[in-house]
Every structure is written in structure tokens, then in C-alpha cells.
Design a protein around this motif. Sequence first.
Motif, mmCIF file in Angstrom:
data_model
loop_
_atom_site.group_PDB
_atom_site.id
_atom_site.type_symbol
_atom_site.label_atom_id
_atom_site.label_comp_id
_atom_site.label_asym_id
_atom_site.label_seq_id
_atom_site.Cartn_x
_atom_site.Cartn_y
_atom_site.Cartn_z
ATOM 1 N N GLY A 56 0.735 -1.246 0.072
ATOM 2 C CA GLY A 56 0.136 -0.128 -0.179
ATOM 3 C C GLY A 56 0.749 1.310 0.090
ATOM 4 N N GLY A 57 2.100 1.074 -0.542
ATOM 5 C CA GLY A 57 2.918 2.170 -0.503
ATOM 6 C C GLY A 57 2.636 3.184 -1.757
ATOM 7 N N THR A 58 3.415 2.928 -2.737
ATOM 8 C CA THR A 58 3.022 3.737 -4.036
ATOM 9 C C THR A 58 1.827 3.693 -4.748
ATOM 10 O OG1 THR A 58 4.031 2.139 -5.236
ATOM 11 C CG2 THR A 58 5.599 4.047 -4.622
ATOM 12 N N ALA A 59 1.368 2.332 -4.538
ATOM 13 C CA ALA A 59 -0.222 2.081 -5.034
ATOM 14 C C ALA A 59 -0.771 0.904 -4.172
ATOM 15 C CB ALA A 59 -0.018 1.519 -6.519
ATOM 16 N N VAL A 60 -2.253 1.257 -3.994
ATOM 17 C CA VAL A 60 -3.015 0.260 -3.219
ATOM 18 C C VAL A 60 -3.444 -0.869 -3.771
ATOM 19 C CG1 VAL A 60 -4.698 0.147 -1.508
ATOM 20 C CG2 VAL A 60 -3.784 2.420 -2.088
ATOM 21 N N LEU A 61 -3.119 -2.066 -3.485
ATOM 22 C CA LEU A 61 -3.212 -3.198 -4.213
ATOM 23 C C LEU A 61 -4.340 -4.283 -3.498
ATOM 24 C CD1 LEU A 61 0.511 -3.877 -5.364
ATOM 25 C CD2 LEU A 61 -1.218 -2.330 -6.444
ATOM 26 N N PRO A 62 -5.586 -3.849 -3.756
ATOM 27 C CA PRO A 62 -6.481 -4.814 -3.268
ATOM 28 C C PRO A 62 -6.603 -6.092 -4.227
ATOM 29 C CG PRO A 62 -7.679 -2.849 -4.014
ATOM 30 C CD PRO A 62 -6.390 -2.544 -4.359
ATOM 31 N N SER A 63 -5.973 -6.200 -5.157
ATOM 32 C CA SER A 63 -5.816 -7.364 -6.075
ATOM 33 C C SER A 63 -4.980 -8.429 -5.326
ATOM 34 C CB SER A 63 -5.527 -6.938 -7.493
ATOM 35 O OG SER A 63 -4.235 -6.331 -7.461
ATOM 36 N N THR A 64 -3.838 -7.739 -4.924
ATOM 37 C CA THR A 64 -2.954 -8.742 -4.235
ATOM 38 C C THR A 64 -3.676 -9.555 -2.878
ATOM 39 O OG1 THR A 64 -1.148 -7.200 -4.779
ATOM 40 C CG2 THR A 64 -0.738 -8.738 -3.037
ATOM 41 N N ALA A 65 -4.788 -8.784 -2.275
ATOM 42 C CA ALA A 65 -5.711 -9.276 -1.327
ATOM 43 C C ALA A 65 -6.339 -10.607 -1.674
ATOM 44 C CB ALA A 65 -6.260 -8.465 -0.700
ATOM 45 N N MET A 66 -6.694 -10.445 -3.056
ATOM 46 C CA MET A 66 -7.531 -11.603 -3.556
ATOM 47 C C MET A 66 -6.465 -12.667 -3.988
ATOM 48 S SD MET A 66 -10.101 -9.508 -6.374
ATOM 49 C CE MET A 66 -8.883 -9.021 -7.622
ATOM 50 N N MET A 67 -5.318 -12.262 -4.609
ATOM 51 C CA MET A 67 -4.552 -13.610 -5.167
ATOM 52 C C MET A 67 -3.737 -14.107 -3.958
ATOM 53 S SD MET A 67 -4.214 -13.035 -8.111
ATOM 54 C CE MET A 67 -4.746 -12.086 -9.728
ATOM 55 N N LEU A 68 -3.686 -13.591 -2.877
ATOM 56 C CA LEU A 68 -3.265 -14.087 -1.689
ATOM 57 C C LEU A 68 -4.112 -15.028 -0.852
ATOM 58 C CD1 LEU A 68 -0.721 -11.359 -0.341
ATOM 59 C CD2 LEU A 68 0.108 -13.818 -1.533
ATOM 60 N N GLY A 69 -5.326 -14.292 -0.668
ATOM 61 C CA GLY A 69 -6.419 -14.774 0.158
ATOM 62 C C GLY A 69 -7.261 -15.988 -0.428
ATOM 63 N N VAL A 70 -7.397 -15.752 -1.746
ATOM 64 C CA VAL A 70 -8.436 -16.896 -2.295
ATOM 65 C C VAL A 70 -7.776 -18.119 -2.213
ATOM 66 C CG1 VAL A 70 -9.544 -17.471 -4.590
ATOM 67 C CG2 VAL A 70 -9.637 -15.193 -3.791
ATOM 68 N N PRO A 71 -6.343 -18.262 -2.485
ATOM 69 C CA PRO A 71 -5.709 -20.031 -2.459
ATOM 70 C C PRO A 71 -5.651 -20.151 -0.924
ATOM 71 C CG PRO A 71 -4.281 -18.129 -3.256
ATOM 72 C CD PRO A 71 -5.419 -17.486 -3.420
ATOM 73 N N ALA A 72 -5.557 -19.173 -0.330
ATOM 74 C CA ALA A 72 -5.295 -19.559 1.537
ATOM 75 C C ALA A 72 -6.839 -20.189 1.901
ATOM 76 C CB ALA A 72 -5.134 -18.167 2.301
ATOM 77 N N LYS A 73 -7.997 -19.663 1.315
ATOM 78 C CA LYS A 73 -9.060 -19.998 1.573
ATOM 79 C C LYS A 73 -9.262 -21.393 0.937
ATOM 80 C CE LYS A 73 -13.741 -18.407 1.493
ATOM 81 N NZ LYS A 73 -14.777 -17.905 0.670
ATOM 82 N N VAL A 74 -8.915 -21.674 -0.272
ATOM 83 C CA VAL A 74 -9.237 -22.813 -1.272
ATOM 84 C C VAL A 74 -8.387 -23.885 -0.343
ATOM 85 C CG1 VAL A 74 -8.361 -23.805 -3.012
ATOM 86 C CG2 VAL A 74 -9.451 -21.712 -3.378
ATOM 87 N N ALA A 75 -7.294 -23.757 0.035
ATOM 88 C CA ALA A 75 -6.396 -24.456 0.814
ATOM 89 C C ALA A 75 -6.888 -24.836 2.246
ATOM 90 C CB ALA A 75 -4.899 -23.947 1.252
ATOM 91 N N GLY A 76 -7.799 -24.142 2.900
ATOM 92 C CA GLY A 76 -8.351 -24.470 4.225
ATOM 93 C C GLY A 76 -7.666 -23.957 5.334
ATOM 94 N N CYS A 77 -6.834 -22.662 5.069
ATOM 95 C CA CYS A 77 -5.970 -22.246 6.226
ATOM 96 C C CYS A 77 -7.114 -21.731 7.434
ATOM 97 C CB CYS A 77 -5.327 -20.987 5.774
ATOM 98 S SG CYS A 77 -4.132 -21.568 4.704
ATOM 99 N N SER A 78 -6.689 -22.022 8.566
ATOM 100 C CA SER A 78 -7.947 -21.747 9.665
ATOM 101 C C SER A 78 -7.895 -20.190 9.934
ATOM 102 C CB SER A 78 -7.454 -22.356 11.060
ATOM 103 O OG SER A 78 -7.081 -23.776 10.869
ATOM 104 N N ASN A 79 -6.757 -19.439 10.027
ATOM 105 C CA ASN A 79 -6.690 -18.101 10.248
ATOM 106 C C ASN A 79 -5.823 -17.434 9.250
ATOM 107 O OD1 ASN A 79 -7.890 -17.944 13.007
ATOM 108 N ND2 ASN A 79 -5.821 -19.489 13.751
ATOM 109 N N ILE A 80 -6.726 -16.796 8.734
ATOM 110 C CA ILE A 80 -6.196 -15.799 7.544
ATOM 111 C C ILE A 80 -6.165 -14.210 8.126
ATOM 112 C CG2 ILE A 80 -6.491 -14.794 5.278
ATOM 113 C CD1 ILE A 80 -8.179 -17.338 4.551
ATOM 114 N N ILE A 81 -4.940 -13.868 8.100
ATOM 115 C CA ILE A 81 -4.560 -12.473 8.446
ATOM 116 C C ILE A 81 -4.005 -11.525 7.176
ATOM 117 C CG2 ILE A 81 -3.036 -11.179 10.027
ATOM 118 C CD1 ILE A 81 -3.314 -13.390 12.159
ATOM 119 N N LEU A 82 -4.703 -10.442 7.217
ATOM 120 C CA LEU A 82 -4.113 -9.599 6.321
ATOM 121 C C LEU A 82 -3.318 -8.495 6.933
ATOM 122 C CD1 LEU A 82 -6.099 -10.907 4.445
ATOM 123 C CD2 LEU A 82 -6.706 -8.693 3.684
ATOM 124 N N ALA A 83 -2.501 -7.865 6.442
ATOM 125 C CA ALA A 83 -1.517 -6.503 6.982
ATOM 126 C C ALA A 83 -1.454 -5.832 5.751
ATOM 127 C CB ALA A 83 -0.294 -7.029 7.182
#
Length: 862
Positions: free
Chosen positions: A553-580
Motif C-alpha cells: 500500500g505504498g506507491t499504489a494500493v493493491l486490493p488485487s493482491t489481497a485476492m491473489m493471496l487470500g483466495v488460495p489460502a481459503k481454497v487450501a483451508g487455512c484456519s486463520n487468515i490475517i491481512l496486513a
Amino acid sequence: MTFPILPIISSPSNREAIAEFSVVGQILLPFESVSISKHFLHQFPNHVEVNVDTTSAKVEVDQIVELLNGGIKQVFIKESQVDEFILSGGLPSSRFAVKFDSSEVSDKVLETDSAFVFNCELTKDEIKKYGQNGNRGLYYENTSIAQELANKLASEDIYPIISSESLTSASSECGKISISSLFTAGLTTDRPDGLFTTLITTPAPSYTALGVVYSSVESIHASIAEKQGVYQSRKRRDELWYKGKTSGATQKLVKLEKDCDSDVVKFIVEPREGYGFCHLDKNFTCFHDGELTQKGESFGKGLAKLDSTLQDRFQSAPEGSYTKRLFNDEPLLIAKLKEELDELIEAGQSSPKDSNEVAWECADLFYFAMVWCIKNGVRLADVERNLDIKSSKVTRRKGDAKPAYLKNDNEKTEQKKEEYKMETIYVNDKSTDPKDISKALNRPVQKTADIMKLVLPIIEKVKKEGDKALLELTSKFDGVKLETPILRAPFPAELMNISEDMKEAIDLSMSNIEKFHAAQLPKEKIMTVETAPGVYCSRFAKAIENVGLYVPGGTAVLPSTAMMLGVPAKVAGCSNIILASPPSRSTGKLTPEVVYVAHKLGAKCIVMAGGAQAVTAMAYGTESVLKCDKILGPGNQFVTAAKMYVQNDTQALCSIDMPAGPSEVLVIADGKADADFVASDLLSQAEHGVDSQVILIGVDLTKEKLSEFESAVKKQAEVLPRKDIVAKCLSHSYTLLVDTYDEAFKLSNKYAPEHLILQVENARSFVPDYIENAGSVFVGGLSPESCGDYSSGTNHTLPTYGYARQYSGVNTATFQKFITSQDVTEEGLKSIGKAVMTLAEVEGLEAHRNAVHVRMEKLGLL
Ligand SMILES: NC(=O)c1ccc[n+]([C@@H]2O[C@H](COP(=O)([O-])OP(=O)(O)OC[C@H]3O[C@@H](n4cnc5c(N)ncnc54)[C@H](O)[C@@H]3O)[C@@H](O)[C@H]2O)c1
Ligand SMILES: N[C@H](CO)Cc1c[nH]c[nH+]1
Ligand SMILES: [Zn+2]
């Protein structure tokens, strides 16, 4: 006039003597004790002038020049050296004091501006004659009669030279000469009460006059002995006025001077911080100037006021102050300094010339330059001292500018026009140096060690201070003051207030990413292979429990990166997903699209921090941040360095996805490629950041096709909102021209790009056989890289820096670990038991061998 004495200090390291007699404002050092260097004078208090006595050494002219260039006020030389150094040597006579053995001075020497040093008693007439040049000092080198001489000749500019060992700053001390008696002996007054009118000022740089008071011989003795402002009360003659004794408004005595006819004394003092001088309590000085001199506030005007205001802000800046932001944001301050310098130059070159504008811009430059100085512990008085030292140089540098600064206007305009051009390298040209090809394929990476130096203190701070450090660092680097570093689910609706179009775009993209990543899940829950009769080996996947996803979130805000990291984490079944992710500098809040994605992912919380501090918090945990088992996501060099550090720290027990740094792209294009498409793909990665790099490999291009590509890049770049970033990125980006596709892929595989785009005829035919190293491939002119960045379904968190040689981009397996199991039957033991025992035996591991042996024995298999 200076304090009438020149104390000899044995060496610059004699700090005690320097401190003791610094009130005098000048010292004499023996040449043998001096080792001159660029910053030699900086070891002395700013107000102390330094002289050097070379008369008992053998000195060369070069050494004399060195002393004078180093800021030494006067060099003491022998009479016999006058010709070599002054008359023929051409060095300025005023910078010398010439020592005579008798009172005979030749006319030639008398005509110079040098000071004279005598070792014999002079008559009054001689003193008049030798001292007639008003600027000339007369030094007298005989301790036993120095005091008498000083008494006798108080109003002449005459200075006894006395070793500091024979001096005392006390009003009297047996066997020593008191410097205060030397000072007071020469004072005169025509006041009936016998007191001396006394002016009090602050030191450099402001020299603000604080007020006028009166001194007596006793008060001066006391002041020098106590090194503080002590004056004489006019009403009670038996009482000395120790300034601030009851109020606390004490003054530190810096230097004493007297005026030209020795009837006014000047005290230069440092008032205790926060206190003024005037009896009208609110004023800093008796010569008050309304608000400008309020007690406890910055005083003076112009640069001196700026200096004290900035120092004050540096220590305790009010929240929201721009100056504070500058102190904390070094890149911003550097950019402003450069900007203001350019504006000052432009103002001076404008036509018609506007001198007011030049003054206006110069003030801006001074402001930013002073912020830079104060941030680096330098005060205006220090800068002024350097100006004085430089102005006292006796030899001048040629003063030519460094070549990089010497471009003329035409060249500059040319450079501006060329701003969006990548350097072209003809790979097969005989004149091309192979080093140039290697240089082109080298990313502009900062050295890990340099970054680590910046990142390690951040890591240590967060480990030690937890949430408190996170809040402080977010304030420092992102300019946002938060109450808590964490936003927990369920996330409030008002924090994810986004348009319907945006929701639709996110929903569609997440669904595609999910489809592609779900397809990567193992086909069976458990995969089993019978490796030998009765031996069943299996493997099954389990999700990593706690994952920390960094969303830049420095030079540009990248919500797309939240999707790219979060969706596979959810698909894999991670119990605790934390974003920063760092909060926005302008709103102080998280980007609503990021919160919406986090909500859709079922994330537990969002850490509102960026950079190395966010990574550290997730790696080690804090009071409010859950410790994560794996940290994933791209980021700038601080983020990447922190990820590399924590994965190597066994105490963190934390893995990472990969080093995913500045975005990059390599486009292979042939003569059939559409120039606009090629240019758009290069620019879409160039706009990510100045440290990004883009490479174009042209296959068998004609000159015309190459210039078609170049024009398209310029045309599109010029209208981009982030064109400045693009220009900087293109300045270290390259076009490599080759003859064949084979050569193009060879270079591409060597570079191992994050993104590889194939804008060539029959692009599909090259996949996968020609590709060895790449993060993600975009096949054909209609597959722009931005489709992969957002919506097609492949992941955009990919290895950069050439790590595509050994790393994959983020995928479902990135969030899993694979556990193996085995089930060995009696038949299995029969199949492999002997082999196990034989191998254990050769390794000398008897217990290993026995584990098979006991079983086989019981089963009667041996
Ligand atoms: N490889 C990939 O898959 C991929 C994907 C998306 C983005 N990217 C890259 O990620 C990067 C994102 O970088 P960014 O800077 O925009 O955002 P970022 O979130 O990575 O970094 C911003 C943070 O850096 C910290 N910071 C800033 N100045 C600092 C300083 N002087 N000292 C210490 N910390 C400081 C601040 O805390 C700030 O929050 C870009 O280079 C982009 O190209 C890569
Ligand atoms: N191209 C980047 C990966 O290198 C990802 C990204 C996000 N938003 C736009 N682009
Ligand atoms: Zn991108």
C-alpha cells in the motif's frame, strides 16, 4: 575587541584548558600538537579562534597553506620567514604574526598587515609605532611583565601570550595570573559610580541583544570564575546580581569582549532554555519586538529564527506539523530539496527576471536545507563557522562542476525528450560488449546489506515493543496516527463502502482465481503407491494453520493482491487468515476494497501497518497480532528484506512464500507484433515503481519496426498519470535485439522474468517447450499482463529478481504442507527388511537395524 590575552594551550586534546579559558575567545597551539584536517576546527567551541605557533619548528610553505586553509586565524612565524611566506610567497600578511627577537622592525615588514610578537619590553613610542596599523595585534611574550604591560596599555590592541598552566579563571590563585584581572585591568569608565556599561547578547547565529546592565570589577571576576552571567546591582553596591539565582533564568557565559575604547563590556551568554531576559516577564529581550521575542519561543529573525524554530520542532513537533512530516519522511525531504533547487534556478532564468521570485525561492531552499541540517544534528552556527573557514582559505579550487552537473541546456532538453526511451543493445553486433548484455539483464537491486541496516532496527523494535512500536512506526513511515494497530472481523460496513461495479469486478475476479486454484488441489484426499509388495506409501496435504498476507500500500494500493493471496489460502483451508496493509496517508484508513476482500475471505483481522514492521508483527506476534506460521505477499525492499530475515530466524519459526519484489516484465516481440500492445505491456509494469524493470527482446526487427515500438512507448507514456515513475523505470530498462526466437528465449530464460509476454507469431507453439524460467506467461497479443494481475484466474504474486529459476509463483500448494505416511505389512517387511538392515549396518546404527530385526524375528522371517 577581543579579551586581551592569548592563552597557549599545550594541545587540542587539552579539553580542560580549552573549556576553562574559552571565555577569552582565542587560543594559541604549538605547531607540533596540530594535525590539520578538513574538520580540524570543529573540535573547538564555535566562538574560539585558533592560532598556531610554528616558530620552534621547521615548516614548509605547503604546511603553512594547509594551516591557513584549515581556518587557523593567524600563524606565528619567525622574522626570518617573512620573505619566504609573505613578501615573495604572496600569502596574505594579515594571517601571520611575526616574532621579533628585538624591537627593531624593518620598514618592509612594517608595511605589511601582520601582527607582531615581541619578547622584550617596548617603549610607549614603539608600541604606538608598531601598533599604528589599526588591524594589527601586538602580542607580548613575557609572563613576568605581561600583566604590568596589560595594565599600562589597556586601550591598545595588545595581547600577552601566556601558557594556560600559568593562568587561572579564578579571581586570584597563588602563583598564577588571573584572566579576569587581565580583563578588568584595562577597563575604563567615566561613570561617577565607577561601573562599566554592559551589553548582553546571545551567541551566534542570532547575536540577539538581550539588554543593558552594569558590571563592576567584582562582578566580572565572579562571572568568569563561575562561568555564568553575574552583574552589579546599581542600588546595592555590596551585592552582586547572579542572574537567575532565584528565578532559574541563569545564563551560561560564553565569551567576554570589550569595546574599542574599553569602557563598555559585552557579555555573550546562552540563556537557559525557556527563559527570557527582560524584567517584563513575557519578553525574551529588553529590545523586544512584539511576538517575535516572546519568552521561551524562537527568537531572532530570518535564518537564526528558522534555526531555533526547527530545533524546537525536531525535539517536540506538534502533531500534523509539516516540518515533523519532513523529519520523518526522508525521501520526501530529499525530493523537496531537489525540487526547490530547480525552482530557484528557474526563477533566476525566467524572462523577464523577477528578483522577488528569486528571493522567494531561495527562502524555500534555505528552509528545506535547514530541515536537513537539523535532522542531521547541524545548527546554523555550525554552518556559519564552515562558511568562515571556507572564506579564510588562501588557495582556491578551480571550482569546476562535476561532469554530471555540466550538461548544457540543449543536452537537458534532449534528455527530456528522450525520457521515455529504453537503451537499445544489438546483441549480435560485433561492436557490442558482452558486458553490456549482462548489465542489461541485471536488475536495479539495492544491496541486501544496505537494506538490512535499515530494516534490522525496525525488526528489533517491533519484537521488543510490540503494538506500541507498530503504532509509532505507522506514524513515522505512513504518517497515520492510530489508536490500535488491528481491525478485527466482523468488519464494519462503513469501512468497506465500495461501488456496485467494484463489487462485481472483485466478485468476478475472486471467482476466477478460486476456480483456477481449486483445480490445483490434489485430486484425491490421500495419494497412495505400493512401492514394493506389501509396502504402501502415501502423501496427503494439510493446510498451514495461520497465514499472514501482506498487501502492499505504498506507491499504489493493491486490493488485487489481497485476492491473489487470500483466495488460495481459503481454497487450501487455512484456519486463520490475517491481512496486513498500511493505512492510507490521505484518509488514515484502510482501503475499503481491501476490507471488502478480507470480509469475503473470512479473514480474522487486518493489521493496519506496512513495511518491515508489519512482517515482523506477523512473524513473531504482538499483544494483538497472532503469530503466523507463514508470511506471504509482495512488497518493496523493506518488506522483502524483513521476510528474508524472519524466514532465517529459528526463533520466528516462520516460512515465507518467496522473494517477491519490484514488478518486472520481459516481452518477446517480432515484426508482426502490434506496437501499441507491446508498448502498453511494457508500461503497465514500468508504472509500478522506479525500481521496476522492463525488457523488450525484439526478434529480427527492422529499423522501422523498432522505431514504431519506441514511438508507441513515448506516445503512451507521455499521457500516463504516473509518467514520472515510468520515466525513471525506463531509464534502467533495455531493448535487446536478436535474430532468432531461439536466441530470444535463451536470453529470457537467463533473465528468468516475473512475467513473460509472447507477442510473436504462433505464440502458443513456444509453450511450454521453450520456457525454462518464468513466473507467469502471457501468450499472444491479446493476453495483456493486466488480465493476470486482476481477473483471469492465475496468480500475480510471482518471483522477481530472477528467482523464477527456483521458485513458483503463489499457488494453492503454497498454503499447504504435504505429509507422507507408510503402511508396511508382513509381506512388506519381507520385501524391504533385509535392505533396511544392510544399510543400517553400514551406517553403524544398530538400533535402526534392530527395529527391523526384532519384528522379523518375531514373525519368523529371518
Ligand atoms: N512481485 C509481485 O508479485 C508483486 C505484486 C504486487 C506488487 N509488487 C511490488 O510491490 C512493491 C510495493 O511497494 P510499495 O512501496 O508500493 O508498498 P509496500 O506496502 O511494500 O511498502 C510501503 C511501506 O514501506 C514502509 N516504508 C516506506 N519508507 C520507508 C523507510 N524509509 N524505511 C522503512 N520503511 C519504509 C512503510 O511502512 C510503508 O507502509 C512494488 O515494488 C511493486 O512493484 C510486486
Ligand atoms: N503486476 C503486479 C505483480 O508484479 C501485480 C499488480 C497488482 N496490481 C497491479 N499489478
Ligand atoms: Zn501489475
